[in-house]
Design a protein around this motif. Structure first.
Motif, PDB file in Angstrom:
ATOM      1  N   LYS A 259     -57.663  34.071  79.705  1.00  0.00           N
ATOM      2  CA  LYS A 259     -56.522  33.382  79.088  1.00  0.00           C
ATOM      3  C   LYS A 259     -56.965  32.785  77.771  1.00  0.00           C
ATOM      4  CE  LYS A 259     -54.042  32.136  83.231  1.00  0.00           C
ATOM      5  NZ  LYS A 259     -53.359  31.185  84.032  1.00  0.00           N
TER       6      LYS A 259
ATOM      7  N   GLU B  96     -49.887  32.393  73.429  1.00  0.00           N
ATOM      8  CA  GLU B  96     -50.477  32.231  74.763  1.00  0.00           C
ATOM      9  C   GLU B  96     -50.733  33.638  75.303  1.00  0.00           C
ATOM     10  OE1 GLU B  96     -47.592  30.695  77.531  1.00  0.00           O
ATOM     11  OE2 GLU B  96     -49.099  30.217  79.040  1.00  0.00           O
ATOM     12  N   CYS B  97     -51.998  33.965  75.495  1.00  0.00           N
ATOM     13  CA  CYS B  97     -52.343  35.329  75.926  1.00  0.00           C
ATOM     14  C   CYS B  97     -53.033  35.270  77.286  1.00  0.00           C
ATOM     15  CB  CYS B  97     -53.323  35.983  74.946  1.00  0.00           C
ATOM     16  SG  CYS B  97     -52.775  35.981  73.241  1.00  0.00           S
ATOM     17  N   GLU B  98     -52.748  36.226  78.133  1.00  0.00           N
ATOM     18  CA  GLU B  98     -53.442  36.302  79.416  1.00  0.00           C
ATOM     19  C   GLU B  98     -53.545  37.757  79.841  1.00  0.00           C
ATOM     20  OE1 GLU B  98     -51.134  33.802  81.958  1.00  0.00           O
ATOM     21  OE2 GLU B  98     -49.410  35.116  81.912  1.00  0.00           O
TER      22      GLU B  98
ATOM     23  N   PRO C 220     -46.905  25.579  77.205  1.00  0.00           N
ATOM     24  CA  PRO C 220     -48.051  24.761  77.629  1.00  0.00           C
ATOM     25  C   PRO C 220     -48.233  23.555  76.701  1.00  0.00           C
ATOM     26  CG  PRO C 220     -48.687  27.068  77.304  1.00  0.00           C
ATOM     27  CD  PRO C 220     -47.284  26.935  76.805  1.00  0.00           C
TER      28      PRO C 220
ATOM     29  N   LEU D  40     -55.378  30.549  74.136  1.00  0.00           N
ATOM     30  CA  LEU D  40     -54.259  29.869  73.484  1.00  0.00           C
ATOM     31  C   LEU D  40     -54.679  29.619  72.048  1.00  0.00           C
ATOM     32  CD1 LEU D  40     -53.554  27.147  76.165  1.00  0.00           C
ATOM     33  CD2 LEU D  40     -51.791  28.668  75.274  1.00  0.00           C
TER      34      LEU D  40
END
Ligand code: GRA
Length: 337
Positions: free
Chosen positions: A223, A292-294, A162, A225
């Protein structure tokens, strides 16, 4: 007699050939007194948390540095230490490519953790280890880790990182808290909570891409970041060690992603149930990486989170997954009167 090993995982240097490990600014100016000083300041993760004491063949003891306010051992610490123990039993030309763990009991911060390694198989290309983390005679974590020798291939793809602001343009978690604390008319209970957060001596540095709402008022997408790196200098050192540090880092603030859409609830009981990780290439865990976590799913008092750790140059370094138990209660309790 027990001996404390010098270095976290002896012997192995970085991947020979293959991907080139990114150079850090510290490496480039290694002659300057300032950088010599920074090299002396070895990361606490390396000198203490991941520096296991050898008790016998394939048996190690780990101690704690940072214990979360829950007074349960930090899952990332147990995973990182288990990977250190596993990596000590494989040859220098093998690198961790994946691990799969279950957290089966709460870790007790009052006693050390023993790590017992089983050499499951030494294959031609892949080697598998099983590690049991033990306290009070019972497993608290079971971990399988697999190691692979370098085998180049023309098959190569990855998602695209991203586009986000660079870490130099963002505030650290601590700076954001101080900024929040400087707000006039901040309620005393918020101040106390924020000061407790500040007192947390976590051995990793974080720069959220979107400043967190410390007291979540609005629902957001599940989400997050943030830039993350180990505190202090580790150096190019060995890649096995950087994987262990990344395993530690990857559990931090991970499960909380699943709570972001629910500002009206707070976690009454939350704990990671499992943790899986895949290491794709070389990276430096003491340099900024984008996490980056979701959370693709939550239900049945559980939540699933997935993460990607990106090298600053856009290379996907590692992927993670975790399921956790999430028992919540409404923020505003109905009056008992
Ligand atoms: C997950 C469990 C608890 C499962 O064990 P279990 O015996 O099946 O336990 P349990 O029945 O779930 O009980 C646990 C607790 O939940 C309560 N409970 C049970 N059912 C309900 C319910 N319906 N409503 C409300 N509460 C319920 C039980 O009464 C237990 O409470 P208690 O511990 O007795 O106060 C266990 O395996 C365990 O503790 N594993 C270790 C988990 C762990 O320590 N993970 C790593 C640490 S978490 C982490 O590191 C994330 C950090 C994130 C960060 O800081 O960013």
């Amino acid at each position: 007699m027990a001996e404390r090993e010098v270095g976290v995982i002896g012997g192995a240097s970085d991947y020979p050939g293959g991907n080139v490990l990114p150079k850090s600014p510290e490496d480039e100016s290694s002659e300057s007194p300032a950088s010599q000083h920074s090299q002396d300041l070895k990361s606490i993760l390396v000198t203490s948390v991941l520096n296991l004491e050898k008790l016998d063949v394939d048996l190690y003891r780990g101690t704690h540095h940072w214990v979360p306010r829950s007074q349960r051992l930090f899952g990332g610490q147990i995973v990182g230490q288990a990977l250190v123990a596993a990596a000590k039993s494989v040859s220098d030309n093998l690198y961790a490519h994946s691990l799969h763990c279950y957290f089966v009991r709460t870790g007790d911060p009052k006693v050390p953790v023993l790590y017992q390694v089983d050499r499951i198989r030494d294959g031609r290309s892949f080697t598998v280890r099983s590690v049991r983390a033990i306290q009070h005679g019972q497993p608290i974590l079971i971990c399988q880790a697999s190691f692979h020798m370098l085998q180049p291939s023309p098959l190569q793809h990855q998602f695209t990182m991203p586009v986000v602001p660079q870490p130099e343009d963002l505030l650290t978690g601590e700076e954001l808290i101080r900024l929040y604390l400087s707000k006039p008319n901040l309620a005393e209970k918020f101040k106390q909570g924020l000061n407790k957060l500040l007192a947390n001596e976590v051995p990793i540095e974080i720069k959220p891409v979107n400043p967190p709402h410390f007291y979540r008022l609005a629902a957001t997408e599940p989400k997050t970041l943030f830039w993350v790196r180990a505190r202090g200098y580790i150096g190019e050192g060995n890649m096995k060690l950087h994987c262990c540090v990344a395993a530690y880092v990857s559990d931090f603030a991970f499960l909380g992603t699943a709570l972001l859409p629910y500002p009206d609830y707070r976690a009454q009981f939350s704990a990671s149930l499992d943790h899986a990780m895949w290491f794709h290439t070389t990276f430096r865990s003491d340099e900024w990486m984008l996490y980056e976590c979701e959370s693709p799913w939550a239900g049945g008092s559980r939540g699933l989170v997935q993460g990607r750790l990106w090298r600053r140059d856009g290379v996907l370094a590692a992927s993670c997954s975790q399921e956790g138990v999430l028992r919540v209660k409404p923020v505003t309790e109905p009056s008992k009167l």
